[in-house]
Structures are given as C-alpha cells and as structure tokens.
Design an enzyme around this catalytic site. Sequence first.
Site, PDB file in Angstrom:
ATOM      1  N   SER A 220       2.327  44.100  15.544  1.00 26.72           N
ATOM      2  CA  SER A 220       1.792  43.727  16.856  1.00 26.72           C
ATOM      3  C   SER A 220       2.408  42.399  17.282  1.00 26.72           C
ATOM      4  O   SER A 220       2.441  41.446  16.507  1.00 26.72           O
ATOM      5  CB  SER A 220       0.269  43.634  16.812  1.00 26.72           C
ATOM      6  OG  SER A 220      -0.170  42.718  15.837  1.00 26.72           O
ATOM      7  N   GLY A 222       1.662  40.636  20.288  1.00 28.31           N
ATOM      8  CA  GLY A 222       0.945  39.975  21.362  1.00 28.31           C
ATOM      9  C   GLY A 222       1.381  40.506  22.717  1.00 28.31           C
ATOM     10  O   GLY A 222       1.481  41.712  22.944  1.00 28.31           O
ATOM     11  N   ALA A 223       1.687  39.586  23.629  1.00 31.52           N
ATOM     12  CA  ALA A 223       2.085  39.976  24.981  1.00 31.52           C
ATOM     13  C   ALA A 223       3.397  40.746  25.006  1.00 31.52           C
ATOM     14  O   ALA A 223       3.718  41.411  25.998  1.00 31.52           O
ATOM     15  CB  ALA A 223       2.188  38.740  25.866  1.00 31.52           C
ATOM     16  N   GLY A 225       4.078  43.314  23.114  1.00 29.30           N
ATOM     17  CA  GLY A 225       3.885  44.709  22.756  1.00 29.30           C
ATOM     18  C   GLY A 225       3.797  44.937  21.266  1.00 29.30           C
ATOM     19  O   GLY A 225       3.156  44.174  20.536  1.00 29.30           O
ATOM     20  N   GLY A 251      -5.808  43.098  18.265  1.00 23.75           N
ATOM     21  CA  GLY A 251      -5.031  43.758  17.223  1.00 23.75           C
ATOM     22  C   GLY A 251      -5.851  44.782  16.458  1.00 23.75           C
ATOM     23  O   GLY A 251      -5.333  45.827  16.039  1.00 23.75           O
ATOM     24  N   ASP A 252      -7.140  44.494  16.277  1.00 23.23           N
ATOM     25  CA  ASP A 252      -8.021  45.442  15.592  1.00 23.23           C
ATOM     26  C   ASP A 252      -8.237  46.679  16.456  1.00 23.23           C
ATOM     27  O   ASP A 252      -8.254  47.803  15.946  1.00 23.23           O
ATOM     28  CB  ASP A 252      -9.366  44.770  15.290  1.00 23.23           C
ATOM     29  CG  ASP A 252      -9.200  43.456  14.554  1.00 23.23           C
ATOM     30  OD1 ASP A 252      -8.314  43.375  13.690  1.00 23.23           O
ATOM     31  OD2 ASP A 252      -9.950  42.509  14.850  1.00 23.23           O
TER      32      ASP A 252
END
Length: 325
Positions: A220, A222-223, A225, A251-252
């Site tokens: 993951s 973040g912004a 993708g 993320g979860d």
Amino acid sequence: MILTLTLNPSLDRTIEITALDRGAVIRAATAHLDPGGKGVNVSRALLANAVASRAVVPYGGDEGRQLVALLTAEGLDMVTVPVRGRTRSNVTLAEPDGTITKINEPGTALSPGELDTIAETVLSAAHEADWVVASGSLPPEVPQDVYALLCRRFAEAGIHMAVDSSGPALECALGAAPALVKPNLEELSAATGLAIRCLGDVADAAGALRKAGARAVLASLGADGAVLLEEDGIWYGEAPVTEPRSSVGAGDAMLAGFLAAGGRGPLALRRGLAWGAAAVRLPGSRMPGPADIDEGRVTVGPPDLSRPLSAPALPAPAHLPQAGG
C-alpha cells in the site's frame, strides 16, 4: 470466513483540528472514539460489508473492557482473551488537508502463559477459516517470531495466512512463507533497505520480499495507490480521494476488501483499493460499508515502472532473512 488476530489492540481517539500548533491550546472540531488495532479494523471492515469474520482480541483493564463493549455494540463476532495488563489508548490528530499525527502507546506486555492461551485460541478458531490475518505491532516482550510460528502451524492445516506488520516481526514471518504480506511504503523500504522513489523500486522491493519467502506482496502506497506482486503477475492500482478525512485504518480496510474478493489478482486489488479509499473519506477509524464504496473510481493495470512516487521512502540498510529461514 476470515479470522483476525490483534495482539496489541487499542482504543483510538481521533480529534479533528483546524491546524496543529505546537505549544498552543487547540480547540477540537470533532472527536471520535473507535475500537482500534489493525486486525480489529480488518474484522470491522468485513462486518460492515457482511463478510464472515471473527476477531481474536486480548484485552485488559478499564480500557480493555471499553474496547470489548464498543466491539460488542458493533456486533463483531469475536473471541476475547483477558490479560493482566491494560489495553493501550492511541490519539490521532486529523487536519483538514488529510495530514495525520498519531500518538500510539506501546501496549502492555504479555506473559508466556497469556501468549500461549492466545495462540491456542487462534488455532482453535482457525479451523473454519479460509484466511488468518495476523496484523499490527507486537506488545513489549512478545517474541518477534510469533507470527512466523503461527504461520507454520496454519500452513500445515492448509490455511492461508496474511501478515501485516513491520520490523523484526515482519522479517521473521517472511521465512515462514506467508501467503500474503501487506507492507506500507515505509515498511517495504525498511524491510528491504531499498530507497523507493518510483513504481519500479516498489516492484524491486516487493520482489525482495517474495525472494525472502512471501508468496504474494500487497504494497500500500498511500495516496499513490498500491502494487500487487504475485508469482504470475504484477498490477498497479489507484483510487484518488479528493476530500480525505482520515487515513487511520485505510490500509486495514484495503486488506479486508482484498481478502473479501478472494485475496488474489487484479479484481481483488480493485476491491481492496475501493474499500481503502472509502475509509479515507470517513472520519476517525470508521470502516466503510457498501454505501461508502465506489469501485468505479479505481483503475488497475500494469504498472508504469518509471512513474515517480509523490513521497519517496529512504530507509536505513536492512537485511532480509532467506526463504525457509
């Protein structure tokens, strides 16, 4: 059914503020108190979308009883394990532009006897599971190889295990060949010792985790993708969010959506990104339900390996274990 284990759960208080000004008295706009812990959040996201899940939750003290009360009120299917210590409390400061400042307590130590009870509880509950998710930080004094030991036990029973952790706990787990690991950008960089400036660097770092033992890597970003690397392919996806509220638990939520869609391939990546983006649009650590999720905003395809990341990761050197170690 998806079983989750959170060895270090928490009460999460999210306070929305106009700006963080050190040393000043800051008036809160809103405040939210939510159950916390990465595995707990995965189960909460699955519950919100009517996907069968069960959470194993150790708890202690007044904070622990409040955590269990909140989860009970949400209707979460869980197995609770009382421990002598106190469940931790975390504070998140959320600014209007999506900037998040988190203050996390370390959690309470678990005795060898308590850890054995938790492990046996997980193993007993896992016989109905398609996936077991072991996620989050480890409490003080818990052996760093605890996820690796569980992973080997589940592999013998034919149960897939996903690990979402960091540092030595992640590095030890790799040697037990988990079906999936889900590092964020900083965790991916720290585990491999690689500077990550573009999608090609993400692919290289994910490849290093597969070489160390993980069968698949969901990174993951973040912004920026997410990247999914499996034995038979690599995919990149993104889900832009124009008005972020809180990234806590995003993320979860992404991992929950990915596993709910089968835990493999580009369609699962699309579902995971949609759930994660929906969580970012919600306050606190609320988990999205069907009304919040829009897969139409997600794009998935082969990665442009030259594409730069908006926030590169530059770690200290790290040394991965070898597969099977």
